[in-house]
Design a protein around this motif. Structure first.
Motif, PDB file in Angstrom:
ATOM      1  N   ILE A 210       0.839  -1.203   0.000  1.00 30.85           N
ATOM      2  CA  ILE A 210       0.000   0.000   0.000  1.00 30.85           C
ATOM      3  C   ILE A 210       0.868   1.245   0.000  1.00 30.85           C
ATOM      4  N   HIS A 211       1.927   1.229   0.807  1.00 33.76           N
ATOM      5  CA  HIS A 211       2.826   2.384   0.854  1.00 33.76           C
ATOM      6  C   HIS A 211       3.537   2.585  -0.483  1.00 33.76           C
ATOM      7  N   VAL A 212       3.914   1.486  -1.138  1.00 26.43           N
ATOM      8  CA  VAL A 212       4.526   1.589  -2.464  1.00 26.43           C
ATOM      9  C   VAL A 212       3.519   2.146  -3.464  1.00 26.43           C
ATOM     10  N   LEU A 213       2.286   1.677  -3.399  1.00 28.65           N
ATOM     11  CA  LEU A 213       1.227   2.169  -4.282  1.00 28.65           C
ATOM     12  C   LEU A 213       1.003   3.669  -4.075  1.00 28.65           C
ATOM     13  N   ASN A 214       1.001   4.110  -2.830  1.00 24.18           N
ATOM     14  CA  ASN A 214       0.840   5.539  -2.537  1.00 24.18           C
ATOM     15  C   ASN A 214       2.027   6.354  -3.054  1.00 24.18           C
ATOM     16  N   ARG A 215       3.230   5.829  -2.870  1.00 21.79           N
ATOM     17  CA  ARG A 215       4.431   6.570  -3.249  1.00 21.79           C
ATOM     18  C   ARG A 215       4.613   6.634  -4.764  1.00 21.79           C
ATOM     19  N   GLU A 216       4.467   5.502  -5.425  1.00 16.26           N
ATOM     20  CA  GLU A 216       4.768   5.420  -6.851  1.00 16.26           C
ATOM     21  C   GLU A 216       3.603   5.864  -7.738  1.00 16.26           C
ATOM     22  N   PHE A 217       2.377   5.725  -7.246  1.00 12.06           N
ATOM     23  CA  PHE A 217       1.219   6.023  -8.089  1.00 12.06           C
ATOM     24  C   PHE A 217       0.273   7.047  -7.474  1.00 12.06           C
ATOM     25  N   GLU A 218       0.720   7.684  -6.364  1.00 17.90           N
ATOM     26  CA  GLU A 218      -0.035   8.770  -5.727  1.00 17.90           C
ATOM     27  C   GLU A 218      -1.476   8.360  -5.451  1.00 17.90           C
ATOM     28  N   ALA A 219      -1.637   7.144  -4.888  1.00 19.75           N
ATOM     29  CA  ALA A 219      -2.984   6.625  -4.626  1.00 19.75           C
ATOM     30  C   ALA A 219      -3.608   7.265  -3.393  1.00 19.75           C
ATOM     31  N   ASN A 220      -2.774   7.697  -2.431  1.00 17.26           N
ATOM     32  CA  ASN A 220      -3.247   8.352  -1.208  1.00 17.26           C
ATOM     33  C   ASN A 220      -4.237   7.498  -0.419  1.00 17.26           C
ATOM     34  N   ILE A 221      -4.022   6.195  -0.405  1.00 14.05           N
ATOM     35  CA  ILE A 221      -4.892   5.291   0.360  1.00 14.05           C
ATOM     36  C   ILE A 221      -4.601   5.463   1.848  1.00 14.05           C
ATOM     37  N   ASP A 222      -5.655   5.662   2.631  1.00 15.84           N
ATOM     38  CA  ASP A 222      -5.531   5.871   4.077  1.00 15.84           C
ATOM     39  C   ASP A 222      -5.592   4.513   4.768  1.00 15.84           C
ATOM     40  N   ILE A 223      -4.434   3.986   5.123  1.00 18.49           N
ATOM     41  CA  ILE A 223      -4.378   2.634   5.665  1.00 18.49           C
ATOM     42  C   ILE A 223      -5.033   2.537   7.040  1.00 18.49           C
ATOM     43  N   SER A 224      -5.241   3.671   7.704  1.00 14.70           N
ATOM     44  CA  SER A 224      -5.910   3.647   9.009  1.00 14.70           C
ATOM     45  C   SER A 224      -7.383   3.286   8.879  1.00 14.70           C
ATOM     46  N   GLN A 225      -7.910   3.336   7.662  1.00 16.66           N
ATOM     47  CA  GLN A 225      -9.319   3.004   7.420  1.00 16.66           C
ATOM     48  C   GLN A 225      -9.503   1.530   7.044  1.00 16.66           C
ATOM     49  N   PHE A 226      -8.505   0.723   7.376  1.00 19.53           N
ATOM     50  CA  PHE A 226      -8.554  -0.714   7.091  1.00 19.53           C
ATOM     51  C   PHE A 226      -8.107  -1.510   8.311  1.00 19.53           C
ATOM     52  N   LYS A 227      -8.525  -2.767   8.358  1.00 17.45           N
ATOM     53  CA  LYS A 227      -8.061  -3.704   9.379  1.00 17.45           C
ATOM     54  C   LYS A 227      -7.373  -4.871   8.689  1.00 17.45           C
ATOM     55  N   LEU A 228      -6.162  -5.205   9.140  1.00 18.78           N
ATOM     56  CA  LEU A 228      -5.397  -6.311   8.575  1.00 18.78           C
ATOM     57  C   LEU A 228      -5.911  -7.636   9.137  1.00 18.78           C
ATOM     58  N   GLU A 229      -6.265  -8.566   8.232  1.00 13.03           N
ATOM     59  CA  GLU A 229      -6.812  -9.863   8.626  1.00 13.03           C
ATOM     60  C   GLU A 229      -6.223 -10.966   7.742  1.00 13.03           C
ATOM     61  N   GLY A 230      -6.466 -12.210   8.115  1.00 16.30           N
ATOM     62  CA  GLY A 230      -5.998 -13.306   7.286  1.00 16.30           C
ATOM     63  C   GLY A 230      -6.423 -14.649   7.830  1.00 16.30           C
ATOM     64  N   LYS A 231      -6.088 -15.707   7.081  1.00 18.38           N
ATOM     65  CA  LYS A 231      -6.387 -17.068   7.515  1.00 18.38           C
ATOM     66  C   LYS A 231      -5.483 -18.054   6.791  1.00 18.38           C
ATOM     67  N   TYR A 232      -5.376 -19.244   7.368  1.00 15.34           N
ATOM     68  CA  TYR A 232      -4.651 -20.345   6.744  1.00 15.34           C
ATOM     69  C   TYR A 232      -5.659 -21.252   6.065  1.00 15.34           C
TER      70      TYR A 232
END
Length: 319
Positions: A210-232
């Motif tokens: 996400i940080h690369v996307l914001n830096r290289e493509f000026e996406a300005n995605i606010d990562i604080s508006q997301f929750k990191l989740e996952g599963k096996y």
């Protein structure tokens, strides 16, 4: 496929995703190395122990001299075990570390020169993996391809494509050395990959794309508006593999106009933004699954070494 096209495709898909390779810029590679120091991250230590214990036998199976191409080289510490053993038989070794980050490669080359001086002829390749394999295919000398910890990162369809491309570069006595994670203990896997404390390097690595996307493509995605989740996800089918899935769940409806990609990305509340394409990442294999995958890629296994968590395969092209 170029990065912009790949990103546009991913962000316009259902579910939306960003390619796993995006996370591995210079900062992402540092996070990746920090994961190695986590007590529960079994894979690095198991793989290192396997290579260390088998390297003399591995080299005895190679036709030398040969040029070593290290696909996704990382910090090269595991490759150095191979290089050190080869230098027992050769005065110099040709070595081509491959990574998408040119800055990271420059640092790697400096370290290698300090260790080996002129006994190692370093030929760095700053390319994505498919571009690098195309160039390797044009090399007409004897070669050994090294792919450590790389196979399991990619979705299963990309794995087959990568292995098929590797196979196509091999001629005569050329070989490839490939490692794979063969862990089947669900508790061990979940402890290693699914702790999402934001201060941990694995969580930082997952979200680095996400940080690369914001830096290289000026996406300005606010990562604080997301929750990191996952599963096996366990999958014993011979044509598949178990894997880890990781995503960011949108905490609200939000839209981002990404002009450099020519798209507006809208996420509904609760919608997932996958942090990899395809079925998942960090794949875990059974022996039958690996045999099936190599056969599909026209790779013949010449020898195999393994411990509880990792396997190392010496392969050549099935003519």
């Amino acid at each position: 496929m170029d990065l912009a096209k790949e990103l546009k495709e991913g962000l316009c898909s259902r579910p939306k995703y960003i390619p796993v390779s995006l996370r591995y810029d210079h900062q992402g590679l540092q996070y990746d190395e920090q994961c190695f120091d986590l007590d529960e991250y079994y894979h690095y230590r198991a793989e290192e122990a396997l290579i260390k214990s088998s390297i003399k036998d591995v080299v005895s199976n190679l036709c030398i001299p040969c040029k070593v191409f290290d696909i996704g080289c990382g910090n090269t510490k595991k490759a150095q075990m191979l290089l050190n053993e080869l230098l027992q038989y050769q005065n110099t070794v040709e070595y081509a570390p491959i990574d998408v980050s040119k800055d990271f490669l420059n640092e790697v080359c400096d370290v290698l020169f300090q260790i080996y001086g002129d006994s190692l002829k370093v030929d760095p390749m700053s390319d994505d993996l498919f571009q690098a394999l195309s160039k390797i295919g044009n090399y007409r000398g004897r070669k050994a391809l090294l792919w450590i910890s790389g196979l399991q990162i990619f979705p299963k369809d990309t794995q087959l494509k990568m292995l098929s491309n590797i196979s196509s570069t091999l001629e005569g006595n050329d070989v490839c050395l490939i490692t794979a994670d063969i862990t089947q203990n669900k508790e061990v896997i979940e402890k290693a990959y699914l702790n999402f404390d934001e201060q941990r390097p694995n969580a930082k690595l997952y979200t680095n794309g996400i940080h690369v996307l914001n830096r290289e493509f000026e996406a300005n995605i606010d990562i604080s508006q997301f929750k990191l989740e996952g599963k096996y996800v366990e999958d014993k089918d011979v044509s598949s593999a178990s894997c880890v899935q990781v995503w960011l769940r949108s905490l609200c409806k939000q839209s981002y106009n990404i002009e450099k990609l020519g798209i507006t990305m809208t996420l509904e509340e609760g919608e997932k933004l996958m942090l990899h394409g395809g079925n998942g990442m960090s794949h875990k294999y059974t022996s039958n699954q690996l045999e099936y995958l190599f056969a599909k890629a026209h790779l013949r296994v010449l020898n195999k070494w393994e411990n509880e968590n990792s396997a190392l395969f010496l392969c050549k092209r099935e003519m």
